[in-house]
Design a protein around this motif. Structure first.
Motif, PDB file in Angstrom:
ATOM      1  N   ASP A 291      20.829   9.678  -1.019  1.00  0.00           N
ATOM      2  CA  ASP A 291      19.830  10.734  -1.282  1.00  0.00           C
ATOM      3  C   ASP A 291      20.363  12.043  -0.723  1.00  0.00           C
ATOM      4  N   GLN A 292      20.365  13.087  -1.546  1.00  0.00           N
ATOM      5  CA  GLN A 292      20.912  14.379  -1.118  1.00  0.00           C
ATOM      6  C   GLN A 292      19.831  15.362  -0.661  1.00  0.00           C
ATOM      7  N   ARG A 293      18.577  14.946  -0.680  1.00  0.00           N
ATOM      8  CA  ARG A 293      17.494  15.897  -0.412  1.00  0.00           C
ATOM      9  C   ARG A 293      17.322  16.194   1.076  1.00  0.00           C
ATOM     10  N   HIS A 294      16.765  17.390   1.321  1.00  0.00           N
ATOM     11  CA  HIS A 294      16.400  17.826   2.669  1.00  0.00           C
ATOM     12  C   HIS A 294      14.960  18.331   2.597  1.00  0.00           C
ATOM     13  N   PHE A 295      14.209  18.145   3.685  1.00  0.00           N
ATOM     14  CA  PHE A 295      12.784  18.460   3.645  1.00  0.00           C
ATOM     15  C   PHE A 295      12.332  19.419   4.738  1.00  0.00           C
ATOM     16  N   SER A 308      -0.901  21.744  10.512  1.00  0.00           N
ATOM     17  CA  SER A 308      -0.167  21.209  11.663  1.00  0.00           C
ATOM     18  C   SER A 308      -0.262  19.683  11.743  1.00  0.00           C
ATOM     19  N   LYS A 309      -1.307  19.113  11.131  1.00  0.00           N
ATOM     20  CA  LYS A 309      -1.486  17.664  11.129  1.00  0.00           C
ATOM     21  C   LYS A 309      -1.608  17.186   9.688  1.00  0.00           C
ATOM     22  N   VAL A 310      -0.871  16.113   9.349  1.00  0.00           N
ATOM     23  CA  VAL A 310      -0.850  15.658   7.962  1.00  0.00           C
ATOM     24  C   VAL A 310      -1.127  14.163   7.863  1.00  0.00           C
ATOM     25  N   ARG A 311      -1.716  13.819   6.733  1.00  0.00           N
ATOM     26  CA  ARG A 311      -1.808  12.428   6.288  1.00  0.00           C
ATOM     27  C   ARG A 311      -0.924  12.356   5.052  1.00  0.00           C
ATOM     28  N   ILE A 312       0.309  11.913   5.223  1.00  0.00           N
ATOM     29  CA  ILE A 312       1.272  12.009   4.132  1.00  0.00           C
ATOM     30  C   ILE A 312       1.105  10.875   3.132  1.00  0.00           C
ATOM     31  N   LEU A 313       1.143  11.228   1.861  1.00  0.00           N
ATOM     32  CA  LEU A 313       1.030  10.279   0.764  1.00  0.00           C
ATOM     33  C   LEU A 313       2.428  10.066   0.194  1.00  0.00           C
ATOM     34  N   THR A 314       3.062   8.973   0.553  1.00  0.00           N
ATOM     35  CA  THR A 314       4.446   8.742   0.138  1.00  0.00           C
ATOM     36  C   THR A 314       4.807   7.280   0.279  1.00  0.00           C
ATOM     37  N   ASN A 315       5.826   6.878  -0.451  1.00  0.00           N
ATOM     38  CA  ASN A 315       6.410   5.543  -0.271  1.00  0.00           C
ATOM     39  C   ASN A 315       7.761   5.623   0.438  1.00  0.00           C
ATOM     40  N   ASN A 316       8.192   6.852   0.738  1.00  0.00           N
ATOM     41  CA  ASN A 316       9.542   7.084   1.235  1.00  0.00           C
ATOM     42  C   ASN A 316       9.529   7.347   2.747  1.00  0.00           C
ATOM     43  N   PRO A 317      10.053   6.431   3.542  1.00  0.00           N
ATOM     44  CA  PRO A 317      10.036   6.626   5.000  1.00  0.00           C
ATOM     45  C   PRO A 317      10.844   7.836   5.451  1.00  0.00           C
ATOM     46  N   VAL A 318      11.802   8.292   4.654  1.00  0.00           N
ATOM     47  CA  VAL A 318      12.602   9.464   5.010  1.00  0.00           C
ATOM     48  C   VAL A 318      11.723  10.718   5.072  1.00  0.00           C
ATOM     49  N   LYS A 319      10.767  10.831   4.159  1.00  0.00           N
ATOM     50  CA  LYS A 319       9.873  11.983   4.153  1.00  0.00           C
ATOM     51  C   LYS A 319       8.968  11.977   5.392  1.00  0.00           C
ATOM     52  N   ILE A 320       8.519  10.817   5.783  1.00  0.00           N
ATOM     53  CA  ILE A 320       7.683  10.698   6.984  1.00  0.00           C
ATOM     54  C   ILE A 320       8.464  11.181   8.195  1.00  0.00           C
ATOM     55  N   SER A 332      -1.071   9.782   9.645  1.00  0.00           N
ATOM     56  CA  SER A 332      -1.034   8.524   8.898  1.00  0.00           C
ATOM     57  C   SER A 332      -0.105   8.682   7.713  1.00  0.00           C
ATOM     58  N   ASP A 333       0.363   7.563   7.200  1.00  0.00           N
ATOM     59  CA  ASP A 333       1.133   7.560   5.955  1.00  0.00           C
ATOM     60  C   ASP A 333       0.525   6.533   5.014  1.00  0.00           C
ATOM     61  N   GLU A 334       0.343   6.940   3.774  1.00  0.00           N
ATOM     62  CA  GLU A 334      -0.338   6.112   2.796  1.00  0.00           C
ATOM     63  C   GLU A 334       0.465   6.069   1.507  1.00  0.00           C
ATOM     64  N   ARG A 335       0.329   4.964   0.781  1.00  0.00           N
ATOM     65  CA  ARG A 335       1.146   4.737  -0.398  1.00  0.00           C
ATOM     66  C   ARG A 335       0.585   5.438  -1.643  1.00  0.00           C
ATOM     67  N   VAL A 336       1.513   5.769  -2.568  1.00  0.00           N
ATOM     68  CA  VAL A 336       1.147   6.295  -3.886  1.00  0.00           C
ATOM     69  C   VAL A 336       1.899   5.467  -4.912  1.00  0.00           C
ATOM     70  N   LEU A 337       1.198   4.600  -5.617  1.00  0.00           N
ATOM     71  CA  LEU A 337       1.848   3.642  -6.505  1.00  0.00           C
ATOM     72  C   LEU A 337       1.558   3.946  -7.966  1.00  0.00           C
ATOM     73  N   GLY A 338       2.598   3.884  -8.799  1.00  0.00           N
ATOM     74  CA  GLY A 338       2.445   4.088 -10.228  1.00  0.00           C
ATOM     75  C   GLY A 338       2.428   2.767 -10.966  1.00  0.00           C
ATOM     76  N   LEU A 358       8.543   1.929   0.573  1.00  0.00           N
ATOM     77  CA  LEU A 358       7.433   1.044   0.948  1.00  0.00           C
ATOM     78  C   LEU A 358       6.611   0.723  -0.290  1.00  0.00           C
ATOM     79  N   LEU A 359       7.084  -0.244  -1.062  1.00  0.00           N
ATOM     80  CA  LEU A 359       6.456  -0.595  -2.339  1.00  0.00           C
ATOM     81  C   LEU A 359       5.891  -2.008  -2.268  1.00  0.00           C
ATOM     82  N   ASP A 360       4.649  -2.139  -2.696  1.00  0.00           N
ATOM     83  CA  ASP A 360       3.937  -3.421  -2.677  1.00  0.00           C
ATOM     84  C   ASP A 360       3.585  -3.766  -4.110  1.00  0.00           C
ATOM     85  N   TYR A 361       4.298  -4.722  -4.700  1.00  0.00           N
ATOM     86  CA  TYR A 361       4.104  -5.020  -6.113  1.00  0.00           C
ATOM     87  C   TYR A 361       2.750  -5.631  -6.424  1.00  0.00           C
ATOM     88  N   ASP A 362       2.070  -6.188  -5.441  1.00  0.00           N
ATOM     89  CA  ASP A 362       0.737  -6.739  -5.689  1.00  0.00           C
ATOM     90  C   ASP A 362      -0.275  -5.652  -5.990  1.00  0.00           C
TER      91      ASP A 362
END
Length: 372
Positions: A291-295, A308-320, A332-338, A358-362
């Motif tokens: 991954d070449q991205r920077h945040f 200053s405080k976030v509840r991040i919606l992501t599946n990518n631990p790098v963004k957290i 907190s970190d929470e999933r966004v599934l398509g 962090l993907l949960d196929y169920d």
């Protein structure tokens, strides 16, 4: 010229790097100076026979093809660092074979890349072109045209550490969206390539409390055209709707197409995927790591908005981790599934297995953000 730029309020070092990026991206050579001397560098993407003949005469048998470690590994070499192949002559066919042919194997030993070679690759990465570069060492007698942009080597690394972490608010206006009637678009300039980045404020989030946030890297194929190869479009629209129906939030739409490789390289990778490579293996063939991205600049955007405080919606631990390292309190970190489709299930499994997403196929029956 330096005095003029300073008086106008621009950082001359940054301006010179951006000029070098523009030249390199348009297949024109750039001269890089360092403690090692001077080298002329040019990407291999658009070199034609006429250019090759001119460069061959200029190089006098001292040119080299520099490739990153990722590409060297696909050539069958056990390499952890970039390296180069000496070129007695600039043979376009051989260069293409070594640089981009997925079936190629190294035909000669590779030499360890030096500082000049690493600088050349850094310029290629900043320019969003293939990280495969011709490097021509120059001596004091070599005559180079006055219009060739020249840059000091240390400026390239300073640019990534300073200019690319900054973001400047440019404009903002209300833009009602489907399923999110009250939204505001805030445009920043900065980050990767100093391009425009957008923060979409959905609803009226309370900035004194933890705010729902998503860092969404632009995906032209998925976001706009509904590509079935990924879940990006689902994640984008579902997040905006979910924020509108809950406490509001901020979605950062970041110009980082193709995990930071650019749209041209993303489509090259898609061609390789059509031939059986997975998403990361395809990138490796092209010379890119995971991954070449920077945040860092994304965190700066949030801070300028008063977050200053976030509840991040992501599946990518790098963004957290990136937001935490940038000084934001990730509550907190929470999933966004398509949707899981026949076309994207292998792609999603690869992201989970190779990059730790962090993907949960169920839970693929819904696109809405959810907690673990």
């Amino acid at each position: 010229m330096t005095e003029l730029l300073t008086n106008l309020g621009d950082a001359p070092d940054q301006v010179m790097v951006e000029r070098a990026i523009a030249e390199f991206r348009n297949a024109r050579p750039v001269m890089i100076k360092g403690a090692y001397g001077s080298v002329l560098v040019i990407g291999i993407e658009d070199i034609g026979l006429r250019q090759a003949a001119y460069l061959d005469a200029l190089a006098q048998g001292a040119a080299r093809l520099v490739l990153p470690a990722a590409r060297l590994r696909t050539l069958g070499l056990d390499s952890r660092k970039a390296g180069y192949f000496p070129l007695i002559s600039i043979d376009i066919a051989r260069i293409a074979l070594l640089a981009v042919n997925p079936e190629a194997k190294a035909d000669t030993p590779v030499e360890a890349a030096g500082e000049a070679d690493e600088n050349a690759l850094e310029l290629a990465r900043l320019s969003l072109v293939l990280p495969a570069v011709l490097v021509l060492p120059l001596n004091e007698q070599t005559v180079i045209a006055d219009d060739v942009v020249t840059i000091e080597s240390d400026l390239l690394h300073k640019y990534r550490k300073t200019a690319m972490t900054k973001a400047r608010l440019i404009s903002r206006a209300p833009v009602p969206l489907d399923k999110a009637g009250k939204s505001e678009f805030v445009v920043f300039r900065g980050g990767e390539g100093m391009r425009d980045q957008v923060a979409i404020i959905v609803g009226e989030p309370d900035l004194s409390q933890p705010v729902y946030v998503r860092l969404h890297s632009a995906c032209l194929t998925g976001d706009l055209f509904g590509s079935l190869k990924c879940d990006c479009g689902d994640q984008l629209r579902a997040t905006v709707q979910w924020m509108a129906e809950n406490e509001g939030g901020i979605l950062l739409y970041l110009d980082q197409e193709g995990r930071g490789n650019g749209i041209a390289n993303k489509i090259r990778a898609y061609r390789l995927q059509a031939e059986g490579y997975d998403t990361y293996a395809a990138d490796e063939v092209l010379g890119f790591d995971l991954d070449q991205r920077h945040f860092e600049f994304a965190a700066e955007m949030l801070k300028q908005l008063g977050v200053s405080k976030v509840r991040i919606l992501t599946n990518n631990p790098v963004k957290i981790e990136a937001l935490q390292k940038s000084g934001l309190d990730v509550v907190s970190d929470e999933r966004v599934l398509g949707r899981l489709t026949d076309e994207n299930k292998s792609y999603l499994a690869t992201k989970r297995d190779k990059a730790g997403h962090l993907l949960d196929y169920d839970s693929f029956a819904t696109c809405a953000p959810r907690k673990d």
